[in-house]
Design a protein around this motif. Structure first.
Motif, PDB file in Angstrom:
ATOM      1  N   GLY A  12      45.427   1.628  13.124  1.00  0.00           N
ATOM      2  CA  GLY A  12      45.239   1.288  14.526  1.00  0.00           C
ATOM      3  C   GLY A  12      43.858   1.603  15.031  1.00  0.00           C
ATOM      4  O   GLY A  12      43.059   2.262  14.373  1.00  0.00           O
ATOM      5  N   THR A  13      43.608   1.114  16.235  1.00  0.00           N
ATOM      6  CA  THR A  13      42.383   1.446  16.936  1.00  0.00           C
ATOM      7  C   THR A  13      42.666   1.405  18.427  1.00  0.00           C
ATOM      8  O   THR A  13      43.553   0.690  18.875  1.00  0.00           O
ATOM      9  CB  THR A  13      41.233   0.484  16.579  1.00  0.00           C
ATOM     10  OG1 THR A  13      40.015   1.004  17.122  1.00  0.00           O
ATOM     11  CG2 THR A  13      41.461  -0.912  17.121  1.00  0.00           C
ATOM     12  N   ILE A  14      41.934   2.217  19.158  1.00  0.00           N
ATOM     13  CA  ILE A  14      41.969   2.132  20.607  1.00  0.00           C
ATOM     14  C   ILE A  14      40.531   1.997  21.088  1.00  0.00           C
ATOM     15  O   ILE A  14      39.597   2.432  20.424  1.00  0.00           O
ATOM     16  CB  ILE A  14      42.640   3.359  21.271  1.00  0.00           C
ATOM     17  CG1 ILE A  14      41.940   4.660  20.913  1.00  0.00           C
ATOM     18  CG2 ILE A  14      44.114   3.419  20.934  1.00  0.00           C
ATOM     19  CD1 ILE A  14      42.464   5.873  21.657  1.00  0.00           C
ATOM     20  N   CYS A  15      40.361   1.357  22.237  1.00  0.00           N
ATOM     21  CA  CYS A  15      39.030   1.272  22.830  1.00  0.00           C
ATOM     22  C   CYS A  15      38.657   2.663  23.339  1.00  0.00           C
ATOM     23  O   CYS A  15      39.519   3.430  23.766  1.00  0.00           O
ATOM     24  CB  CYS A  15      39.021   0.258  23.962  1.00  0.00           C
ATOM     25  SG  CYS A  15      39.260  -1.424  23.371  1.00  0.00           S
ATOM     26  N   ASN A  47      47.759  10.431  22.678  1.00  0.00           N
ATOM     27  CA  ASN A  47      48.387  10.904  21.441  1.00  0.00           C
ATOM     28  C   ASN A  47      48.182   9.946  20.277  1.00  0.00           C
ATOM     29  O   ASN A  47      48.595  10.228  19.165  1.00  0.00           O
ATOM     30  CB  ASN A  47      49.897  11.098  21.642  1.00  0.00           C
ATOM     31  CG  ASN A  47      50.191  12.197  22.626  1.00  0.00           C
ATOM     32  OD1 ASN A  47      49.400  13.101  22.823  1.00  0.00           O
ATOM     33  ND2 ASN A  47      51.337  12.098  23.275  1.00  0.00           N
ATOM     34  N   PHE A  48      47.550   8.817  20.504  1.00  0.00           N
ATOM     35  CA  PHE A  48      47.344   7.797  19.489  1.00  0.00           C
ATOM     36  C   PHE A  48      46.518   8.353  18.328  1.00  0.00           C
ATOM     37  O   PHE A  48      45.473   8.945  18.530  1.00  0.00           O
ATOM     38  CB  PHE A  48      46.620   6.600  20.120  1.00  0.00           C
ATOM     39  CG  PHE A  48      46.523   5.399  19.229  1.00  0.00           C
ATOM     40  CD1 PHE A  48      47.520   4.444  19.225  1.00  0.00           C
ATOM     41  CD2 PHE A  48      45.427   5.212  18.411  1.00  0.00           C
ATOM     42  CE1 PHE A  48      47.429   3.326  18.423  1.00  0.00           C
ATOM     43  CE2 PHE A  48      45.323   4.098  17.598  1.00  0.00           C
ATOM     44  CZ  PHE A  48      46.332   3.150  17.608  1.00  0.00           C
ATOM     45  N   GLU A  55      54.140   1.353  16.245  1.00  0.00           N
ATOM     46  CA  GLU A  55      54.594   0.715  17.474  1.00  0.00           C
ATOM     47  C   GLU A  55      55.712   1.469  18.177  1.00  0.00           C
ATOM     48  O   GLU A  55      55.981   1.240  19.339  1.00  0.00           O
ATOM     49  CB  GLU A  55      55.028  -0.716  17.168  1.00  0.00           C
ATOM     50  CG  GLU A  55      56.144  -0.783  16.167  1.00  0.00           C
ATOM     51  CD  GLU A  55      56.246  -2.108  15.451  1.00  0.00           C
ATOM     52  OE1 GLU A  55      57.140  -2.212  14.606  1.00  0.00           O
ATOM     53  OE2 GLU A  55      55.470  -3.028  15.716  1.00  0.00           O
ATOM     54  N   THR A  56      56.382   2.391  17.484  1.00  0.00           N
ATOM     55  CA  THR A  56      57.467   3.140  18.112  1.00  0.00           C
ATOM     56  C   THR A  56      57.141   4.625  18.296  1.00  0.00           C
ATOM     57  O   THR A  56      57.987   5.377  18.762  1.00  0.00           O
ATOM     58  CB  THR A  56      58.780   3.010  17.306  1.00  0.00           C
ATOM     59  OG1 THR A  56      58.568   3.477  15.982  1.00  0.00           O
ATOM     60  CG2 THR A  56      59.268   1.581  17.298  1.00  0.00           C
ATOM     61  N   THR A  57      55.933   5.046  17.942  1.00  0.00           N
ATOM     62  CA  THR A  57      55.588   6.459  18.126  1.00  0.00           C
ATOM     63  C   THR A  57      54.594   6.680  19.250  1.00  0.00           C
ATOM     64  O   THR A  57      54.494   7.788  19.764  1.00  0.00           O
ATOM     65  CB  THR A  57      54.987   7.070  16.844  1.00  0.00           C
ATOM     66  OG1 THR A  57      53.781   6.379  16.509  1.00  0.00           O
ATOM     67  CG2 THR A  57      55.973   7.034  15.699  1.00  0.00           C
ATOM     68  N   ALA A 125      45.121  -0.712  22.860  1.00  0.00           N
ATOM     69  CA  ALA A 125      45.432  -0.332  21.475  1.00  0.00           C
ATOM     70  C   ALA A 125      45.835  -1.549  20.651  1.00  0.00           C
ATOM     71  O   ALA A 125      46.473  -2.469  21.164  1.00  0.00           O
ATOM     72  CB  ALA A 125      46.554   0.698  21.456  1.00  0.00           C
ATOM     73  N   ILE A 126      45.448  -1.532  19.372  1.00  0.00           N
ATOM     74  CA  ILE A 126      45.793  -2.600  18.433  1.00  0.00           C
ATOM     75  C   ILE A 126      46.228  -1.948  17.134  1.00  0.00           C
ATOM     76  O   ILE A 126      45.616  -0.978  16.677  1.00  0.00           O
ATOM     77  CB  ILE A 126      44.595  -3.535  18.164  1.00  0.00           C
ATOM     78  CG1 ILE A 126      44.180  -4.259  19.446  1.00  0.00           C
ATOM     79  CG2 ILE A 126      44.948  -4.573  17.107  1.00  0.00           C
ATOM     80  CD1 ILE A 126      43.014  -3.673  20.113  1.00  0.00           C
ATOM     81  N   LEU A 127      47.297  -2.479  16.535  1.00  0.00           N
ATOM     82  CA  LEU A 127      47.780  -2.022  15.235  1.00  0.00           C
ATOM     83  C   LEU A 127      47.779  -3.198  14.265  1.00  0.00           C
ATOM     84  O   LEU A 127      48.259  -4.283  14.602  1.00  0.00           O
ATOM     85  CB  LEU A 127      49.208  -1.481  15.356  1.00  0.00           C
ATOM     86  CG  LEU A 127      49.391  -0.237  16.217  1.00  0.00           C
ATOM     87  CD1 LEU A 127      50.867  -0.026  16.537  1.00  0.00           C
ATOM     88  CD2 LEU A 127      48.823   0.983  15.520  1.00  0.00           C
ATOM     89  N   LEU A 128      47.236  -2.989  13.061  1.00  0.00           N
ATOM     90  CA  LEU A 128      47.234  -3.995  12.001  1.00  0.00           C
ATOM     91  C   LEU A 128      48.001  -3.435  10.813  1.00  0.00           C
ATOM     92  O   LEU A 128      47.904  -2.240  10.522  1.00  0.00           O
ATOM     93  CB  LEU A 128      45.805  -4.326  11.566  1.00  0.00           C
ATOM     94  CG  LEU A 128      44.857  -4.847  12.635  1.00  0.00           C
ATOM     95  CD1 LEU A 128      43.449  -4.972  12.084  1.00  0.00           C
ATOM     96  CD2 LEU A 128      45.328  -6.170  13.177  1.00  0.00           C
TER      97      LEU A 128
END
Length: 140
Positions: A12-15, A47-48, A55-57, A125-128
């Motif tokens: 994942g990544t967050i801005c 907390n990311f 996607e569920t945490t 946030a984006i998850l790949l």
């Protein structure tokens, strides 16, 4: 952003900038390459963890592959009325009301989440999931 490392594992990544309180915040991802659309887009709190968040945490997401909604409050995906994206997803977070909606390839189906806590910082946030899946983050 392109997924590297291990396949079949979330990355994942967050801005770096949190969403501004009192505003309606909007950003877009453009899907450049994907094996099967296993890409989630949404918002997450501080907390990311880019190496272990799913996607569920941590957060509230729209799953591009199955068009379901996943959040830290629901372990199973909830059906959405959104379509599978071909090219882009716009995320709109209202930092006054705590609502989140997604616009998929210019189709806006309204609010997907209500009552997201806005008392602590939130981040785009984006998850790949698959190796070499690639997106471009616009207006983040």
């Amino acid at each position: 952003m392109t997924k590297t490392g291990t396949d079949n594992q979330w990355m994942g990544t967050i801005c770096e900038n949190s969403l501004e309180k009192g505003k309606i915040c909007k950003w877009k991802i453009k899907i450049l390459k994907t094996k099967d659309g296993h890409i989630d887009v949404g918002v997450a709190n501080s907390n990311f963890d880019i190496n272990s968040s799913t996607e569920t945490t941590c957060g509230w997401y729209f799953a591009c592959d199955n068009q379901k909604l996943y959040s830290q409050n629901k372990q199973g995906g909830e059906s959405s009325n959104l379509k599978k994206p071909k090219e882009e997803v716009v995320v709109v977070m209202d930092m006054n009301k705590g609502t989140l909606k997604f616009i998929v390839d210019n189709e806006d189906k309204g609010i997907s989440y209500n009552n997201i806590p806005i008392d602590k910082p939130l981040f785009p946030a984006i998850l790949l999931y698959h190796i070499n899946d690639s997106i471009e983050i616009l207006n983040c």
